[in-house]
Enzyme design. Structure first.
Site, PDB file in Angstrom:
ATOM      1  N   ARG A  62      48.513  43.356  34.046  1.00  0.00           N
ATOM      2  CA  ARG A  62      48.150  44.102  35.170  1.00  0.00           C
ATOM      3  C   ARG A  62      48.129  45.544  34.961  1.00  0.00           C
ATOM      4  O   ARG A  62      47.196  46.322  35.417  1.00  0.00           O
ATOM      5  CB  ARG A  62      49.168  43.931  36.213  1.00  0.00           C
ATOM      6  CG  ARG A  62      49.265  42.244  36.525  1.00  0.00           C
ATOM      7  CD  ARG A  62      47.912  41.581  37.110  1.00  0.00           C
ATOM      8  NE  ARG A  62      48.040  40.312  37.173  1.00  0.00           N
ATOM      9  CZ  ARG A  62      47.482  39.368  36.334  1.00  0.00           C
ATOM     10  NH1 ARG A  62      46.899  39.707  35.447  1.00  0.00           N
ATOM     11  NH2 ARG A  62      47.558  38.155  36.939  1.00  0.00           N
ATOM     12  N   CYS A  99      49.799  31.755  46.050  1.00  0.00           N
ATOM     13  CA  CYS A  99      48.515  31.895  46.010  1.00  0.00           C
ATOM     14  C   CYS A  99      47.799  31.090  44.791  1.00  0.00           C
ATOM     15  O   CYS A  99      48.026  29.892  45.204  1.00  0.00           O
ATOM     16  CB  CYS A  99      48.552  33.346  45.438  1.00  0.00           C
ATOM     17  SG  CYS A  99      49.540  33.882  43.960  1.00  0.00           S
TER      18      CYS A  99
END
Length: 579
Positions: free
Chosen positions: A373, A321
């Site tokens: 996160r 990614c």
């Protein structure tokens, strides 16, 4: 074989997983800090040691040393390079042709080519081919000023691995060689990819280039102006970033019906898959923008499985990614767990063991920022393991795909057609070792074509000439024919007392050799779903008692309602049914 479930080995079981998750939720792992910032060094060492023990149950491997983050500050301190499988299974044995010394040299040279120095790193060995992970290509902003780039890219928190005093003389040369900068650093990256026999590069970015404050801070292979990566098969499979998983949590952890907004201004990377690779899967790829999160993840996983299951020698796979620590570990972990459920990788590991290895190695030791996160509600890590319920069926089985592509040895096409028409269990069917049955096409979104189904998972059909039986008098190898400038040296067959590298003697499993005749081991096909269910159930139980509950606000007045919401979303409500 793995130890009995009632008597887990040291470091295994729910207690070990709970300790791992707690450590994971306290600080990001950083090799340059000796194992993870505020995290206990002793606990991190136990996690690293346990990972090596679990790898050693099925593979012989070498270690690439990254003790103080010299190569990459967010990669494991000991990077595991799997050389060959050492399990007792009735199948062909495959061995990598890569020489670990040459590999480490290429890693050192290529680290500047990718974002945050997260170079191409092999993490799964399947049929002698490497599944690799990395970040995307670095842009000029990072190459010319890595410290300033990391400050911008991380939103103001300097977690760069290359501080000013860490920049080497070679880095300074890169800065001054403007006209040849990209040729040099990306040239090293390409040599590493070729050495690992990578053929497919799967890019999960929804952007062509990552832009911060109007600056292109990263690039990608698909927009390399000089087309340096034209020799590779590039697949653009855009997938939402970690920010999107805030919506997943806000919807009570329900991914069904959750569709990404593809009309946002920064989204400019369309889905692009060569027709030869997309057609066999019988998926309506043109409708990808209408897929919900479940459909999108399922279809991308099917694509990855089909790529790595190819017969070509050089069909290694790279998944990346942007930074390589959110979406990348999601698909690496799902691929590892799916292949394990089929009995094709890590065959000796019990469900609790493969869960520990996946959490620890694919997520924790490769630098996933779980603390950050969780603070933002971007629960992509939780989504990964909760998603296992959506890939339990046979349509995700790599073993099934292998069987669909193969003919039974000793049977003609006409005989197979006759067998297909016979009812299951007829007196004329094969012996009890195998079972034949008609597989009808399950429709759109599944592996297409009819084929005969074999029960023993992990048994592979005859393939290219470089694939040999375990009793072959010479070392078994699987790999493309390297170019003259990247050909690894040929090695003699390993014995039970030797290793491929002086630095890895202790890491290799004693008494194993690619020349040993494996003992038959059959994994019933029907076990796939139940095996994945065991992994998911173990994860949910431990997560809910550690990270899940700790993440809730401490307010007594709202605790009960939030607990109920969490339990309902993940399927733990009152333990009223199967997870």
């Amino acid at each position: 074989m793995a130890g009995a479930r009632g008597c887990p080995p040291a470091g295994g079981g729910e207690r070990a997983l709970a300790e791992l998750l707690l450590e994971f939720s306290r600080a990001q792992y950083r090799a340059k800090d000796g194992g993870g910032g505020a995290a206990s060094s002793a606990k991190v060492e136990r996690i690293e040691t346990r990972c090596l023990e679990l790898f050693a149950k099925d593979y012989c491997y070498s270690l690439i040393q990254n003790v103080n983050g010299e190569i990459c500050g967010h990669y494991p301190r000991q990077i595991v390079f799997l050389e060959y499988e050492s399990t007792d299974r009735g199948q062909d044995v495959f061995e990598s042709t890569v020489h670990v010394g040459k590999l480490q040299e290429l890693m050192n040279r290529s680290r500047m080519a990718r974002c945050r120095g997260r170079f191409v790193c092999p993490v799964i060995l399947y049929k002698g081919k490497h599944v690799c992970r990395s970040a995307t290509l670095a842009g000029w902003g990072e190459l010319y000023g890595r410290t300033g780039y990391n400050y911008i890219f991380s939103g103001g928190s300097d977690d760069a691995w290359a501080d000013p005093e860490d920049l080497s003389e070679e880095d300074t040369v890169f800065r001054n060689a403007d006209s040849q900068l990209f040729d040099k650093v990306r040239g090293h990256d390409i040599k590493l990819l070729r050495y690992l026999s990578v053929r497919y590069i799967c890019d999960l970015m929804v952007e062509n280039k990552k832009v911060k404050f109007g600056l292109n801070v990263t690039s990608s292979e698909k927009v390399d102006k000089a087309q340096r990566y034209a020799d590779f098969t590039l697949l653009s499979i855009p997938y939402p970033g970690c920010e999107f998983f805030k919506e997943y949590k806000d919807r009570d952890y329900q991914a069904e019906g959750l569709v990404f907004n593809w009309k946002q201004g920064y989204v400019d990377a369309p889905l692009s898959i060569p027709p030869a690779l997309s057609r066999p899967l019988n998926i309506a790829w043109s409708e990808y923008q209408s897929w919900d999160l479940v459909q999108q993840t399922q279809n991308y996983l099917k694509l990855l499985i089909s790529l790595i299951n190819g017969d070509a020698d050089d069909s290694g796979l790279l998944v990346h990614c942007i930074s390589g620590w959110d979406r990348t570990p999601l698909f690496v972990a799902l691929l590892r767990l799916s292949l394990w459920a089929d009995g094709l990788v890590h065959a000796s590991l019990a469900p609790a063991e493969i869960l520990y290895l996946t959490v620890a190695y694919d997520w924790f030791l490769f630098g996933h920022m779980l603390v950050d996160r969780l603070s933002k509600g971007e629960e992509i890590f939780f989504f990964c393991f909760n998603f296992l319920k959506h890939i339990a069926s046979e349509e995700f089985s790599a073993a099934r795909l292998q069987r669909r592509k193969s003919l039974l040895p000793g049977f003609t096409v006409e005989e197979l057609c006759m067998l297909k028409r016979r009812p299951r269990g007829s007196p004329t069917s094969l012996s009890s070792s195998f079972s034949l049955g008609l597989e009808s096409s399950p429709g759109a979104g599944s592996f297409a074509a009819e084929a005969v189904e074999l029960v023993p998972a992990g048994v592979q059909a005859p393939g290219p000439c470089r694939k040999g039986r375990a009793a072959s008098p010479q070392a078994v190898r699987w790999g493309r024919t390297p170019r003259a400038d990247d050909r690894p040296p040929r090695r003699e067959a390993k014995s039970s007392s030797s290793s491929s590298s002086g630095q890895s003697d202790a890491a290799l499993r004693a008494g194993s050799s690619p020349l040993e005749v494996p003992k038959p081991r059959l994994v019933p096909v029907a076990d796939r779903g139940s095996r994945l269910q065991e992994v998911r159930s173990a994860f949910l139980a431990t997560y809910s008692s550690t990270i899940g509950l700790q993440a809730l606000p401490p307010s007594p007045s709202s605790l009960g309602g939030l607990l109920e919401q969490f339990a309902r979303g993940v399927g733990l409500r009152a333990n009223s049914g199967p997870l």
